[in-house]
Design a protein around this motif. Structure first.
Motif, short mmCIF file in Angstrom:
data_model
loop_
_atom_site.label_atom_id
_atom_site.label_comp_id
_atom_site.label_asym_id
_atom_site.label_seq_id
_atom_site.Cartn_x
_atom_site.Cartn_y
_atom_site.Cartn_z
N ARG A 1 1.00 -1.08 -0.09
CA ARG A 1 -0.08 -0.06 0.02
C ARG A 1 0.84 1.29 0.05
O ARG A 1 1.80 1.40 0.49
CB ARG A 1 -1.05 0.00 1.40
CG ARG A 1 -2.08 -0.82 1.28
CD ARG A 1 -3.27 -0.45 0.50
NE ARG A 1 -4.18 -1.21 0.52
CZ ARG A 1 -4.59 -2.52 -0.15
NH1 ARG A 1 -3.75 -2.65 -0.93
NH2 ARG A 1 -5.76 -3.12 0.09
N ARG B 1 -4.00 7.95 5.57
CA ARG B 1 -4.85 8.16 4.57
C ARG B 1 -4.31 7.64 3.21
O ARG B 1 -3.34 7.74 2.84
CB ARG B 1 -5.06 9.68 4.33
CG ARG B 1 -6.09 10.15 3.17
CD ARG B 1 -6.42 11.57 3.38
NE ARG B 1 -4.88 12.24 2.91
CZ ARG B 1 -4.91 13.68 3.02
NH1 ARG B 1 -5.88 14.35 3.70
NH2 ARG B 1 -3.77 14.15 2.70
N VAL B 2 -5.36 6.66 2.56
CA VAL B 2 -4.70 6.18 1.15
C VAL B 2 -5.03 7.42 0.32
O VAL B 2 -6.12 8.06 0.24
CB VAL B 2 -5.90 4.94 0.90
CG1 VAL B 2 -5.55 4.55 -0.53
CG2 VAL B 2 -5.71 4.07 1.78
N ALA C 1 -6.11 9.68 -2.94
CA ALA C 1 -7.17 9.68 -3.60
C ALA C 1 -7.03 8.69 -4.81
O ALA C 1 -8.09 7.90 -5.37
CB ALA C 1 -7.69 11.03 -3.90
N GLY D 1 -7.32 4.97 -3.51
CA GLY D 1 -8.59 4.59 -2.52
C GLY D 1 -9.74 4.05 -3.50
O GLY D 1 -9.92 4.76 -4.61
N ARG D 2 -10.82 3.53 -2.85
CA ARG D 2 -12.04 3.26 -3.66
C ARG D 2 -13.01 4.45 -3.20
O ARG D 2 -13.00 4.88 -2.40
CB ARG D 2 -12.71 1.95 -3.05
CG ARG D 2 -12.07 0.73 -3.85
CD ARG D 2 -12.37 -0.58 -3.25
NE ARG D 2 -13.86 -0.60 -2.76
CZ ARG D 2 -14.21 -1.55 -1.74
NH1 ARG D 2 -13.50 -2.65 -1.81
NH2 ARG D 2 -15.40 -1.37 -1.59
N ARG E 1 -15.70 4.05 -0.26
CA ARG E 1 -15.16 3.86 1.24
C ARG E 1 -14.48 4.98 1.60
O ARG E 1 -13.76 5.76 0.77
CB ARG E 1 -14.41 2.69 1.46
CG ARG E 1 -13.26 2.30 0.73
CD ARG E 1 -12.71 0.97 0.80
NE ARG E 1 -12.33 0.57 2.06
CZ ARG E 1 -11.63 -0.53 2.58
NH1 ARG E 1 -11.30 -1.27 1.36
NH2 ARG E 1 -11.37 -0.69 3.54
N SER E 2 -14.07 5.11 2.75
CA SER E 2 -13.45 6.37 3.48
C SER E 2 -11.87 6.12 3.21
O SER E 2 -11.48 4.89 3.13
CB SER E 2 -13.72 6.30 4.89
OG SER E 2 -12.65 7.07 5.56
N PRO E 3 -11.28 7.13 2.90
CA PRO E 3 -9.74 7.12 2.62
C PRO E 3 -8.93 6.73 3.79
O PRO E 3 -7.67 6.27 3.66
CB PRO E 3 -9.31 8.25 1.87
CG PRO E 3 -10.31 9.20 2.47
CD PRO E 3 -11.68 8.63 2.72
N TRP E 4 -9.53 6.86 5.06
CA TRP E 4 -8.76 6.75 6.21
C TRP E 4 -8.73 5.16 6.62
O TRP E 4 -9.73 4.63 6.76
CB TRP E 4 -9.49 7.46 7.64
CG TRP E 4 -9.45 8.88 7.01
CD1 TRP E 4 -10.47 9.61 6.59
CD2 TRP E 4 -8.30 9.53 7.30
NE1 TRP E 4 -10.01 10.94 6.59
CE2 TRP E 4 -8.88 11.14 6.86
CE3 TRP E 4 -6.87 9.51 7.87
CZ2 TRP E 4 -7.84 12.11 7.00
CZ3 TRP E 4 -6.08 10.72 7.79
CH2 TRP E 4 -6.59 11.91 7.14
N ARG E 5 -7.41 4.54 7.27
CA ARG E 5 -7.20 3.36 7.55
C ARG E 5 -6.64 3.29 8.76
O ARG E 5 -5.79 4.27 9.16
CB ARG E 5 -6.30 2.67 6.38
CG ARG E 5 -6.89 2.72 4.98
CD ARG E 5 -8.00 1.58 4.94
NE ARG E 5 -8.38 1.65 3.27
CZ ARG E 5 -9.22 2.41 2.88
NH1 ARG E 5 -9.68 3.50 3.38
NH2 ARG E 5 -9.41 2.30 1.46
N ASP F 1 -8.17 -1.70 7.22
CA ASP F 1 -7.92 -2.49 5.85
C ASP F 1 -7.76 -4.04 6.05
O ASP F 1 -7.96 -4.85 4.97
CB ASP F 1 -6.84 -1.74 5.23
CG ASP F 1 -6.63 -1.85 4.07
OD1 ASP F 1 -5.66 -2.61 3.34
OD2 ASP F 1 -7.86 -1.49 3.18
#
Length: 383
Positions: free
Chosen positions: A171, A190-191, A193, A196-197, A200-204, A380
């Protein structure tokens, strides 16, 4: 109390140059009317606080005014020395820097306050890991901490657990913060932009101990100025713990069983179940309890012994019936070996009945100390 608040207001305006009444009220935990009265009091005392009128207005100090009221009192100095967790600083590679900072603060203090470091250290100590756990010190933690400090993107490989075992996943992340929870480190990231999908939220959240590689890029990312690490973690941890409770069981509890329920399973789920329970004429309470799975529910509720009867689901009730038969058969087979006159062990002391009971019983285990069966807040990769 008010004098301390006035000093805080001056220091806030000195540090931030300009603040609105709403911002000051939030920082000082008072009303906007109190802020207005305090500003007037400062002006009367000769502190040049200027008010800009209008919707975009606020308060500021005029002419670069700077207060000299920056000396520390004993309670402030003690709180500062308590603010660092030695084990966490060591894991992050900041032990030497923290030691140097403490020496500088000590040297700057009034000589009468020279004992505050030893005084605080001898009175309060934080032992972060849970009971019966070996603290985790991931080798890659210092590299992650450096990336968090410098707002640099990272490329990581980590072990992602699932029903069939672990597999490694790669990742690209924007690391925003590190959290130490019960002796384990977690990364809030944060993934980007583009990775990320959209649904879903970009936060992991990732458990640092599962990282196998970390590469820190030279490129920086734009940190989310509204990101609140403490608030994010609180919401995430609560949501994760509740997401584990996917099954429901119906129980009939005796009085002692109802009192002990929250010590053998998730406490929030136990409190919810007892709040909605129905008491029969014999003083037994029927509740619907959320558990992680039938397997986990069996292991947890078995600790209540005869104080708990499982009514639903039928498969779990059958497991308890089989366990009861095996236990009864075991004691019948070994009846000849029983010690004459042995009345059995004394009843287990109630947790929370007092210091002696707590010490004798030891810390709560299993779901009472966190998510059952080793569940980890890893959005994740939940396991």
């Amino acid at each position: 109390m008010r004098a301390a608040r006035l000093i805080r207001m001056v220091l806030l305006l000195q540090a931030r140059r300009e603040m609105t009444a709403t911002e000051l009220a939030a920082e000082l935990e008072v009303s906007e009317r109190t802020v207005s009265r305090d500003v007037l009091a400062l002006s009367e005392a000769g502190v040049p606080v200027y008010a800009d009128r209008g919707r975009a207005g606020g308060y500021r100090l005029v002419g670069g005014y700077r207060t000299r009221l920056t000396g520390m009192g004993r309670s402030e100095a003690e709180a500062l020395f308590l603010s660092g967790v030695p084990s966490a600083l060591r894991d992050l590679g900041l032990a030497d820097a923290a030691s140097a900072a403490r020496l500088k603060v000590s040297a700057a203090l009034d000589p009468a306050l020279g004992d505050v470091h030893d005084s605080a250290a001898q009175r309060f100590h934080l032992d972060a890991p849970g009971w019966w756990q070996v603290p985790e010190t991931p080798a890659l933690l210092p590299a992650l901490a450096d990336a968090v400090w410098s707002d640099r993107r990272i490329l990581v490989r980590y072990r992602r657990g699932n029903a069939s075992g672990d597999r490694e996943v790669e990742r690209e992340l924007e690391p925003h913060g590190l959290v130490l929870k019960a002796g384990r480190w977690y990364l809030a990231a944060r993934v980007p932009a583009d990775a990320g999908r959209a649904d879903r939220s970009p936060w992991r959240v990732y458990r640092v101990g599962r990282f196998t590689e970390v590469a820190v890029y030279d490129t920086h990312f734009d940190r989310d100025g509204g990101f609140d690490l403490a608030g994010f973690w609180t919401e995430h941890a609560a949501a994760f713990a509740q997401s584990l409770l996917r099954s429901a069981v119906t129980l009939r509890l005796t009085g002692p069983g109802a009192r002990r329920l929250r010590y053998v399973t998730d406490r929030v789920a136990a409190d919810e179940a007892l709040a909605g329970g129905a008491v029969d004429g014999r003083g037994r309470t029927t509740v619907v309890l959320r558990v992680e799975s039938e397997e986990v529910g069996f292991e947890q509720l078995l600790m209540l012994g005869p104080e708990c009867e499982v009514l639903e689901p039928p498969s779990l009730r059958q497991r308890f019936a089989d366990a009861a038969r095996r236990t009864a058969a075991l004691y019948r087979e070994n009846a000849d070996e029983a010690v004459p006159g042995d009345a059995g062990p004394p009843p287990e002391p109630e947790r929370g009945a007092g210091p002696e009971a707590d010490l004798a019983a030891g810390p709560a285990t299993g779901a009472a100390a966190g998510p059952a069966a080793g569940g980890e807040p890893e959005a994740d990769a939940q396991r």
